[in-house]
Write a protein that holds these residues in place. Structure first.
Motif, PDB file in Angstrom:
ATOM      1  N   GLU A  47       0.801  -1.223   0.000  1.00  0.00           N
ATOM      2  CA  GLU A  47       0.000   0.000   0.000  1.00  0.00           C
ATOM      3  C   GLU A  47       0.837   1.278   0.000  1.00  0.00           C
ATOM      4  N   GLU A  48       1.970   1.271   0.709  1.00  0.00           N
ATOM      5  CA  GLU A  48       2.784   2.475   0.832  1.00  0.00           C
ATOM      6  C   GLU A  48       3.322   2.951  -0.519  1.00  0.00           C
ATOM      7  N   ASN A  49       3.489   2.036  -1.469  1.00  0.00           N
ATOM      8  CA  ASN A  49       4.026   2.415  -2.776  1.00  0.00           C
ATOM      9  C   ASN A  49       2.952   2.877  -3.751  1.00  0.00           C
ATOM     10  N   CYS A  50       1.691   2.659  -3.426  1.00  0.00           N
ATOM     11  CA  CYS A  50       0.608   2.991  -4.352  1.00  0.00           C
ATOM     12  C   CYS A  50       0.365   4.497  -4.360  1.00  0.00           C
ATOM     13  N   THR A  51       0.404   5.103  -5.551  1.00  0.00           N
ATOM     14  CA  THR A  51       0.159   6.540  -5.694  1.00  0.00           C
ATOM     15  C   THR A  51      -1.204   6.817  -6.325  1.00  0.00           C
ATOM     16  N   ILE A  65     -10.204  -4.623 -11.120  1.00  0.00           N
ATOM     17  CA  ILE A  65      -9.560  -3.854 -10.054  1.00  0.00           C
ATOM     18  C   ILE A  65     -10.396  -2.613  -9.780  1.00  0.00           C
ATOM     19  N   TYR A  66     -10.745  -2.430  -8.509  1.00  0.00           N
ATOM     20  CA  TYR A  66     -11.576  -1.293  -8.111  1.00  0.00           C
ATOM     21  C   TYR A  66     -10.769  -0.400  -7.172  1.00  0.00           C
ATOM     22  N   ILE A  67     -10.615   0.872  -7.555  1.00  0.00           N
ATOM     23  CA  ILE A  67      -9.820   1.816  -6.770  1.00  0.00           C
ATOM     24  C   ILE A  67     -10.650   3.058  -6.493  1.00  0.00           C
ATOM     25  N   ASP A  68     -10.676   3.469  -5.223  1.00  0.00           N
ATOM     26  CA  ASP A  68     -11.290   4.743  -4.834  1.00  0.00           C
ATOM     27  C   ASP A  68     -10.242   5.548  -4.087  1.00  0.00           C
ATOM     28  N   SER A  69     -10.288   6.880  -4.280  1.00  0.00           N
ATOM     29  CA  SER A  69      -9.321   7.735  -3.586  1.00  0.00           C
ATOM     30  C   SER A  69      -9.909   9.121  -3.399  1.00  0.00           C
ATOM     31  N   HIS A  70      -9.228   9.921  -2.610  1.00  0.00           N
ATOM     32  CA  HIS A  70      -9.596  11.331  -2.458  1.00  0.00           C
ATOM     33  C   HIS A  70      -8.315  12.148  -2.411  1.00  0.00           C
ATOM     34  N   LYS A  71      -8.451  13.453  -2.631  1.00  0.00           N
ATOM     35  CA  LYS A  71      -7.278  14.329  -2.625  1.00  0.00           C
ATOM     36  C   LYS A  71      -7.146  14.991  -1.272  1.00  0.00           C
ATOM     37  N   ARG A  86      -2.263  15.645  -2.925  1.00  0.00           N
ATOM     38  CA  ARG A  86      -1.847  14.277  -3.234  1.00  0.00           C
ATOM     39  C   ARG A  86      -3.034  13.352  -3.111  1.00  0.00           C
ATOM     40  N   ASN A  87      -2.992  12.268  -3.848  1.00  0.00           N
ATOM     41  CA  ASN A  87      -4.057  11.267  -3.801  1.00  0.00           C
ATOM     42  C   ASN A  87      -3.859  10.353  -2.602  1.00  0.00           C
ATOM     43  N   VAL A  88      -4.960  10.071  -1.914  1.00  0.00           N
ATOM     44  CA  VAL A  88      -4.932   9.155  -0.776  1.00  0.00           C
ATOM     45  C   VAL A  88      -5.828   7.967  -1.119  1.00  0.00           C
ATOM     46  N   LEU A  89      -5.301   6.773  -0.955  1.00  0.00           N
ATOM     47  CA  LEU A  89      -6.020   5.546  -1.307  1.00  0.00           C
ATOM     48  C   LEU A  89      -7.116   5.258  -0.282  1.00  0.00           C
ATOM     49  N   ASP A  90      -8.342   5.134  -0.750  1.00  0.00           N
ATOM     50  CA  ASP A  90      -9.465   4.764   0.117  1.00  0.00           C
ATOM     51  C   ASP A  90      -9.826   3.288  -0.030  1.00  0.00           C
TER      52      ASP A  90
END
Length: 199
Positions: A47-51, A65-71, A86-90
Motif C-alpha cells: 500500500e505504501e508504494n501505491c500513488t 480492479i476497483y480503486i477509490d481515492s480522495h485528494k 496528493r491522492n490518498v487511497l481509500d
C-alpha cells in the motif's frame, strides 16, 4: 489373434504392476505442496508504494480492479512554498472471480505496489466473496518470496551502471582538483620570503 479373456488378463497385469509401486499421493492439506518460485497465486498490495495512478485498473483487460481515492492538501515543505495536493487511497480491491491472472497490472505498476504471491487457498462458497479488499491484499504481501538472485554473468542494470559512471566521474573530478591544489600549495611553501614582505 486374441484369445477369450485376454483383455481381462492385461487389465489384471496392469493392476498387479501398479500395486507393487510406491504411492505418490500428495497428502494435501496436511502437507503443503512445493510450489515453483514464480507461482501465480494471488496479487499482494504494498500500500505504501501505491500513488493511485490508476494504471493497473486502466490496463486490466477484465476490469476487475476497483480503486477509490480522495485528494488531500499537503502543507508546504519549506516556508514560502506552495501547498500541494496528493491522492490518498481509500479502496483497492481485486475481484478474483473475474481475474485471469495475466499479470498485466503487476507489469504496468511504475511504483512496485503489486506483486505475485504463491498463496492459493482463498476459495469461497459464495462468488461475491472473491472480491478481496486492500486489507486482505496486504496480508498476502507478506507471503511474497524474495526475488531470485541475479545471474553473476548478467549485465549490470542500467540504473546502477549510470549511477556508478556518475560516481566515478565525480571522484575523478575531485581527484583532479586535489592534484591541481597540491602543486600550488607546494609552490607557496618553496617560495623564498623577500626582504620587507613580512613587515
Amino acid at each position: 489373434m486374441s484369445f477369450p479373456g485376454s483383455g481381462l488378463a492385461k487389465g489384471l497385469a496392469v493392476t498387479l504392476r501398479t500395486m507393487t509401486k510406491r504411492s505418490v499421493t500428495a497428502q494435501y492439506p496436511d502437507v503443503q505442496p512445493d510450489l515453483p518460485p514464480r507461482t501465480r497465486g494471488v496479487i499482494g498490495l504494498f500500500e505504501e508504494n501505491c500513488t493511485v495512478c490508476m494504471l493497473c485498473a486502466r490496463e486490466c483487460p477484465d476490469w476487475c480492479i476497483y480503486i477509490d481515492s480522495h485528494k488531500e492538501t499537503v502543507p508546504p515543505a519549506a516556508p514560502g512554498g506552495r501547498e500541494r495536493s496528493r491522492n490518498v487511497l481509500d479502496r483497492f480491491a481485486i475481484d478474483f472471480a473475474l481475474c485471469m491472472y495475466c499479470g498485466i497490472c503487476i507489469e504496468v505498476c511504475p511504483f512496485d505496489a503489486l506483486f505475485w504471491s504463491p498463496e492459493f487457498e482463498y476459495a469461497e462458497t459464495d462468488i461475491r466473496e472473491l472480491t478481496h479488499e486492500r486489507d486482505k491484499l496486504r496480508e498476502w504481501m507478506w507471503t511474497v518470496p524474495e526475488p531470485p538472485a541475479l545471474d553473476p554473468k548478467a549485465e549490470e542494470p542500467k540504473e546502477i551502471a549510470a549511477a556508478r559512471k556518475a560516481a566515478d566521474k565525480l571522484a575523478a573530478q575531485q581527484a583532479a582538483e586535489a592534484e591541481a591544489e597540491a602543486p600550488a600549495q607546494d609552490r607557496d611553501r618553496e617560495r623564498p620570503e623577500t626582504p620587507g614582505e613580512g613587515t
